[in-house]
Design an enzyme around this catalytic site. Structure first.
Site, PDB file in Angstrom:
ATOM      1  N   HIS A   1     -76.381  -7.986 -13.266  1.00 37.44           N
ATOM      2  CA  HIS A   1     -75.900  -9.348 -13.038  1.00 37.44           C
ATOM      3  C   HIS A   1     -76.135  -9.792 -11.594  1.00 37.44           C
ATOM      4  O   HIS A   1     -75.436 -10.672 -11.096  1.00 37.44           O
ATOM      5  CB  HIS A   1     -74.417  -9.442 -13.401  1.00 37.44           C
ATOM      6  CG  HIS A   1     -74.163  -9.138 -14.841  1.00 37.44           C
ATOM      7  ND1 HIS A   1     -74.586  -9.970 -15.857  1.00 37.44           N
ATOM      8  CD2 HIS A   1     -73.591  -8.076 -15.441  1.00 37.44           C
ATOM      9  CE1 HIS A   1     -74.250  -9.431 -17.025  1.00 37.44           C
ATOM     10  NE2 HIS A   1     -73.655  -8.280 -16.790  1.00 37.44           N
TER      11      HIS A   1
ATOM     12  N   CYS B   1     -47.086  21.817   9.660  1.00 31.95           N
ATOM     13  CA  CYS B   1     -46.201  22.633  10.484  1.00 31.95           C
ATOM     14  C   CYS B   1     -47.008  23.721  11.184  1.00 31.95           C
ATOM     15  O   CYS B   1     -48.024  24.181  10.676  1.00 31.95           O
ATOM     16  CB  CYS B   1     -45.147  23.314   9.626  1.00 31.95           C
ATOM     17  SG  CYS B   1     -44.090  22.166   8.776  1.00 31.95           S
TER      18      CYS B   1
ATOM     19  N   TRP C   1     -43.948  19.152  10.530  1.00 33.15           N
ATOM     20  CA  TRP C   1     -44.492  17.952   9.890  1.00 33.15           C
ATOM     21  C   TRP C   1     -43.698  17.849   8.594  1.00 33.15           C
ATOM     22  O   TRP C   1     -43.860  18.680   7.699  1.00 33.15           O
ATOM     23  CB  TRP C   1     -45.991  18.164   9.645  1.00 33.15           C
ATOM     24  CG  TRP C   1     -46.627  17.193   8.708  1.00 33.15           C
ATOM     25  CD1 TRP C   1     -46.810  17.346   7.365  1.00 33.15           C
ATOM     26  CD2 TRP C   1     -47.189  15.917   9.024  1.00 33.15           C
ATOM     27  NE1 TRP C   1     -47.444  16.254   6.838  1.00 33.15           N
ATOM     28  CE2 TRP C   1     -47.690  15.360   7.830  1.00 33.15           C
ATOM     29  CE3 TRP C   1     -47.305  15.184  10.211  1.00 33.15           C
ATOM     30  CZ2 TRP C   1     -48.313  14.121   7.780  1.00 33.15           C
ATOM     31  CZ3 TRP C   1     -47.926  13.949  10.152  1.00 33.15           C
ATOM     32  CH2 TRP C   1     -48.415  13.433   8.956  1.00 33.15           C
TER      33      TRP C   1
ATOM     34  N   GLU D   1     -65.485   4.251  -3.488  1.00 29.09           N
ATOM     35  CA  GLU D   1     -65.047   5.125  -2.391  1.00 29.09           C
ATOM     36  C   GLU D   1     -66.256   5.813  -1.734  1.00 29.09           C
ATOM     37  O   GLU D   1     -66.301   5.955  -0.513  1.00 29.09           O
ATOM     38  CB  GLU D   1     -64.027   6.150  -2.923  1.00 29.09           C
ATOM     39  CG  GLU D   1     -63.541   7.188  -1.936  1.00 29.09           C
ATOM     40  CD  GLU D   1     -62.876   6.609  -0.687  1.00 29.09           C
ATOM     41  OE1 GLU D   1     -62.605   5.404  -0.623  1.00 29.09           O
ATOM     42  OE2 GLU D   1     -62.666   7.395   0.252  1.00 29.09           O
TER      43      GLU D   1
ATOM     44  N   ASN E   1     -43.931  27.902   7.805  1.00 26.92           N
ATOM     45  CA  ASN E   1     -44.965  26.913   7.483  1.00 26.92           C
ATOM     46  C   ASN E   1     -45.311  27.131   6.019  1.00 26.92           C
ATOM     47  O   ASN E   1     -45.658  28.241   5.627  1.00 26.92           O
ATOM     48  CB  ASN E   1     -46.181  27.149   8.392  1.00 26.92           C
ATOM     49  CG  ASN E   1     -47.374  26.288   8.003  1.00 26.92           C
ATOM     50  OD1 ASN E   1     -47.229  25.296   7.293  1.00 26.92           O
ATOM     51  ND2 ASN E   1     -48.547  26.671   8.469  1.00 26.92           N
ATOM     52  N   GLY E   2     -45.211  26.089   5.201  1.00 25.69           N
ATOM     53  CA  GLY E   2     -45.513  26.221   3.777  1.00 25.69           C
ATOM     54  C   GLY E   2     -44.489  25.460   2.956  1.00 25.69           C
ATOM     55  O   GLY E   2     -43.725  24.649   3.502  1.00 25.69           O
TER      56      GLY E   2
ATOM     57  N   ARG F   1     -52.247  19.307  15.462  1.00 28.27           N
ATOM     58  CA  ARG F   1     -52.057  19.355  14.011  1.00 28.27           C
ATOM     59  C   ARG F   1     -51.131  18.232  13.525  1.00 28.27           C
ATOM     60  O   ARG F   1     -51.030  17.991  12.334  1.00 28.27           O
ATOM     61  CB  ARG F   1     -51.423  20.705  13.617  1.00 28.27           C
ATOM     62  CG  ARG F   1     -52.323  21.883  13.860  1.00 28.27           C
ATOM     63  CD  ARG F   1     -51.510  23.171  13.938  1.00 28.27           C
ATOM     64  NE  ARG F   1     -50.925  23.556  12.674  1.00 28.27           N
ATOM     65  CZ  ARG F   1     -51.415  24.490  11.865  1.00 28.27           C
ATOM     66  NH1 ARG F   1     -52.530  25.117  12.187  1.00 28.27           N
ATOM     67  NH2 ARG F   1     -50.813  24.807  10.751  1.00 28.27           N
TER      68      ARG F   1
ATOM     69  N   LYS G   1     -67.058   5.455   2.209  1.00 29.37           N
ATOM     70  CA  LYS G   1     -67.186   6.604   3.122  1.00 29.37           C
ATOM     71  C   LYS G   1     -68.511   6.531   3.872  1.00 29.37           C
ATOM     72  O   LYS G   1     -68.571   6.736   5.070  1.00 29.37           O
ATOM     73  CB  LYS G   1     -67.154   7.939   2.369  1.00 29.37           C
ATOM     74  CG  LYS G   1     -65.850   8.496   1.918  1.00 29.37           C
ATOM     75  CD  LYS G   1     -64.862   8.874   2.971  1.00 29.37           C
ATOM     76  CE  LYS G   1     -64.052   7.689   3.440  1.00 29.37           C
ATOM     77  NZ  LYS G   1     -62.772   7.477   2.866  1.00 29.37           N
TER      78      LYS G   1
ATOM     79  N   GLU H   1     -68.596   3.591   6.507  1.00 30.26           N
ATOM     80  CA  GLU H   1     -67.738   3.663   7.684  1.00 30.26           C
ATOM     81  C   GLU H   1     -68.148   4.745   8.682  1.00 30.26           C
ATOM     82  O   GLU H   1     -67.942   4.559   9.880  1.00 30.26           O
ATOM     83  CB  GLU H   1     -66.253   3.786   7.312  1.00 30.26           C
ATOM     84  CG  GLU H   1     -65.832   5.066   6.652  1.00 30.26           C
ATOM     85  CD  GLU H   1     -64.332   5.075   6.327  1.00 30.26           C
ATOM     86  OE1 GLU H   1     -63.955   5.686   5.333  1.00 30.26           O
ATOM     87  OE2 GLU H   1     -63.543   4.488   7.097  1.00 30.26           O
TER      88      GLU H   1
ATOM     89  N   LYS I   1     -57.211   4.785  12.578  1.00 30.74           N
ATOM     90  CA  LYS I   1     -56.627   5.601  11.504  1.00 30.74           C
ATOM     91  C   LYS I   1     -55.486   4.873  10.820  1.00 30.74           C
ATOM     92  O   LYS I   1     -55.290   4.987   9.625  1.00 30.74           O
ATOM     93  CB  LYS I   1     -56.136   6.924  12.100  1.00 30.74           C
ATOM     94  CG  LYS I   1     -55.612   7.900  11.077  1.00 30.74           C
ATOM     95  CD  LYS I   1     -56.741   8.544  10.314  1.00 30.74           C
ATOM     96  CE  LYS I   1     -56.285   9.260   9.077  1.00 30.74           C
ATOM     97  NZ  LYS I   1     -57.333   9.333   8.054  1.00 30.74           N
TER      98      LYS I   1
HETATM   99  C1  F6R Z   1     -61.129   4.648   4.913  1.00 33.95           C
HETATM  100  C2  F6R Z   1     -59.742   4.492   5.301  1.00 33.95           C
HETATM  101  C3  F6R Z   1     -59.121   3.149   5.220  1.00 33.95           C
HETATM  102  C4  F6R Z   1     -57.657   3.267   4.798  1.00 33.95           C
HETATM  103  C5  F6R Z   1     -56.957   1.900   4.888  1.00 33.95           C
HETATM  104  C6  F6R Z   1     -55.541   1.975   4.374  1.00 33.95           C
HETATM  105  O1  F6R Z   1     -61.551   5.970   5.035  1.00 33.95           O
HETATM  106  O2  F6R Z   1     -59.113   5.430   5.701  1.00 33.95           O
HETATM  107  O3  F6R Z   1     -59.808   2.322   4.338  1.00 33.95           O
HETATM  108  O4  F6R Z   1     -57.614   3.737   3.493  1.00 33.95           O
HETATM  109  O5  F6R Z   1     -56.952   1.481   6.219  1.00 33.95           O
HETATM  110  O6  F6R Z   1     -54.814   2.917   5.101  1.00 33.95           O
HETATM  111  P1  F6R Z   1     -53.473   3.523   4.537  1.00 33.95           P
HETATM  112  O7  F6R Z   1     -53.804   4.393   3.378  1.00 33.95           O
HETATM  113  O8  F6R Z   1     -52.895   4.284   5.678  1.00 33.95           O
HETATM  114  O9  F6R Z   1     -52.616   2.362   4.126  1.00 33.95           O
END
Ligand code: F6R
Length: 610
Positions: A506, A2, A72, A483, A96-97, A27, A487, A490, A605
């Site tokens: 293995h 928000c 939001w 993970e 906001n909060g 935002r 990170k 990607e 995203k």
């Molecule tokens: C990696 C990343 C992706 C998402 C994947 C699932 O940083 O963001 O691997 O995790 O595309 O996305 P959601 O969580 O939106 O289902």
């Protein structure tokens, strides 16, 4: 997240509020609204974009005072009735909060005769203010009423309030949500961040927690919690607009990594009942009987959310004694899962829109399974197709690489596991209390890692030219290794693989050379000694080892090349801290390589296609 804005000055307020709200669009938001005050309050609000809001405004509104909001959703769906400003006859307010004790306050206010029109936590503030101003023994002015009202609020807030009995006056207050005042030649501005009014002025006063103030034409006053008038310093903002959107950080990803102490705090706010040793999970539509008789849970997710789910499996099994499977959504949907009705699936998806996850959930529901969605986006598709929805309150994530939504997902999984463990009698109140205390420590521990991020940057730069990386961990640290590798690959385009440390021998050991950094998550816990053996195995192949270890571990440096530290922590919660270290490692590696960090090549995203 928000965003709030406000204006008191010589210019017409509405165009300034609209322009300021547009500056906060980055935002993320789902609805917007404004109130202007001339002799009376006029409020306009709608779901959708600021452009949609503009369409419902009269052509010219004669008013020089106003407040505005981009919402939001956190409490209540994105609907016009839930958009801000919220009103209580003669009062209009933007917030906001998150107000954690809003349900208790709401019950009290309903008893006093107040009628609620929205599902939000914010509306209680408006009615509480109205109650203070008009229903008490003596009538209060707006500033005093705001001061008295906030003393009853638990949670976080930045608010801006108007009252039709005090034309030309805007009262504001903050606690744990940002608020900044702009000092222009033509008037005063209030906003969640400076981008809102940077077009009009660069002179700002930062409002601190527990401060309350009032803007009137030509004057601004800010008071401390005891009511003393403060002489606040004025600053000049040097950032350009783009830098300001990122709050001065070079990338959204770095900003979002830094937001994690707050996003985690928001995610557990009001839910961790330390004294009772329980977790409040009001959103979970599963009766204690259903939880007790649960035979199996199936977690469904993709990518980073899958990695969170892999940790969730360990948590549910250890803390709640529930047999748990973790499924890759894109595989599950075409496999032949053996599911019988009344089983539980848990879909984890930050966007709530991932096509594979949605399809897998639809398939599991066709077997009669009940689904719990864990998502960051209120009103997203998954929320409409699930029996229960638990929100990560991380705020919008703009960087493509998930960071703060991942750690918020982990927090939800801890809370869900503790809740189920308590209901099933697997976890004692004492054990739950100890975990709760440790979860509450996470924001402060992450802050310490962030304060010392330079050592991670140095390490990243040292190895940024490598072609391959390995990440290894055991037990709860195995999903964190996965993970960490995801990170790095990607955003830095370095080939990276996450492995269960015991699996190296293995096969993958064959790939290790002195040119292959191996990141070993070797934090304290019952697999620590086994990790040391794996590290020695790797060192024997001359590979470089970067360990993630606790600050008080003086043993580890004997065996590895670089140590990245996390504060002393509980075995169960240290994975959250290690994941922040690995986010920073990936970030600084990509930065050293000059990669497009917020928008890595070929990635989106929200993956809404199969
Ligand atoms: C990696 C990343 C992706 C998402 C994947 C699932 O940083 O963001 O691997 O995790 O595309 O996305 P959601 O969580 O939106 O289902």
């Amino acid at each position: 997240m928000c965003g709030i804005v406000g204006y008191v000055g010589k210019e017409l307020a509405a165009p300034i509020l609209i322009e300021s709200l547009k500056r906060l669009e980055y935002r993320g938001y789902d609805s917007a609204g404004i109130t202007v005050l001339n002799e009376s309050l006029e409020t306009y609000k709608t779901v959708g974009k600021i452009a949609d809001l503009e369409l419902i405004l009269p052509e010219r509104i004669i008013a020089y005072t106003g407040i505005g909001h981009t919402r939001w959703a956190t409490h209540g769906k994105p609907e016009t009735k839930n958009a801000h400003p919220h009103m209580s006859s003669g009062i209009s307010l933007v917030h906001n909060g998150i107000i954690e004790n809003y349900l208790q306050l709401k019950e009290r206010l309903i008893e006093c005769g107040y009628v609620f029109e929205s599902d939000t936590d914010t509306e209680v503030i408006a009615h509480l203010l109205n109650n203070k101003m008009y229903k008490g023994a003596k009538k209060l002015d707006l500033l005093t009423a705001v001061r008295e009202t906030i003393s009853e609020l638990e949670g976080s807030y930045a608010i801006a309030v108007l009252c039709s009995d005090e034309p030309g006056c805007l009262v504001f207050a903050r606690k744990d949500s940002p608020l900044v005042i702009g000092i222009g030649d033509d008037g005063y501005y209030a906003a969640s961040d400076v981008t809102a009014f940077l077009k009009y002025t660069r002179k700002v006063i930062y409002v601190d927690d527990h401060e309350v103030g009032a803007i009137r034409p030509g004057s601004i006053e800010i008071f401390d919690p005891r009511g003393n008038l403060l002489a606040k310093e004025m600053h000049t903002v040097e950032w350009d607009l783009e830098a300001a959107e990122k709050a001065g950080y070079e990338h959204f990803m770095l900003k979002e990594i830094h937001e994690q102490p707050a996003s985690i705090q928001n995610t557990f706010a009001g839910k961790l009942l330390e004294l009772e040793g329980t977790v409040k999970m009001d959103e979970l539509y599963l009766s204690p009987e259903q939880i007790k008789h649960l035979r199996r849970a199936t977690i469904i997710a993709c990518g980073t959310s899958w990695n969170a789910g892999a940790l969730g499996k360990y948590l549910f099994e250890k803390l709640a004694g529930v047999h748990t499977d973790i499924e890759t959504a894109s595989e599950f949907r075409y496999a032949s899962p053996v599911l019988c009705g009344e089983e539980l699936t848990i879909a984890i998806t930050q966007s709530g829109e991932t096509a594979d996850t949605l399809a897998a959930v639809r398939s599991s529901r066709s077997y009669g399974c009940r689904n719990i969605a864990i998502t960051n986006v209120v009103g997203s598709t998954i929320t409409r197709e699930s029996d229960s929805v638990i929100y990560t309150r991380a705020g919008p994530e703009i960087g493509v690489a998930a960071t703060k939504t991942f750690t918020a997902q982990l927090i939800i999984l801890y809370m869900l596991a503790i809740h189920m463990g308590r209901v099933r009698g697997v976890l004692s109140a004492g054990e739950a209390k100890s975990l709760i205390v440790n979860i509450k420590r996470i924001p402060g521990q992450i802050q310490k890692i962030l304060n010392r991020k330079e050592s991670i940057r140095e390490c990243a730069e040292q190895f940024a030219d490598k072609r391959d990386y390995f990440f290894i961990g055991r037990y709860l640290n195995f999903p964190i290794a996965l993970e960490g590798a995801l990170k790095l690959k990607e955003i830095s385009y370095i080939h990276a693989e996450g492995y269960a440390a015991g699996e190296l021998k293995h096969g993958p050991l064959a790939l290790l050379t002195e040119d292959t950094p191996v990141v070993a998550i070797a934090t304290r816990g019952h697999t620590y000694d086994k990790m040391l053996s794996n590290i020695k195995e790797v060192k024997a192949r001359n590979a470089t080892v970067i360990a993630v270890a606790n600050e008080d571990d003086t043993e580890i440096e004997k065996y590895v090349d670089v140590v990245l530290r996390i504060p002393p922590s509980h075995e169960m919660t240290s994975p959250v801290l290690s994941s922040v270290v690995l986010q920073l490692l990936a970030y600084y590696t990509a930065l050293a390589k000059g990669c497009s960090i917020d928008k890595p090549r070929n990635l989106a995203k929200s993956v809404t296609v199969e």
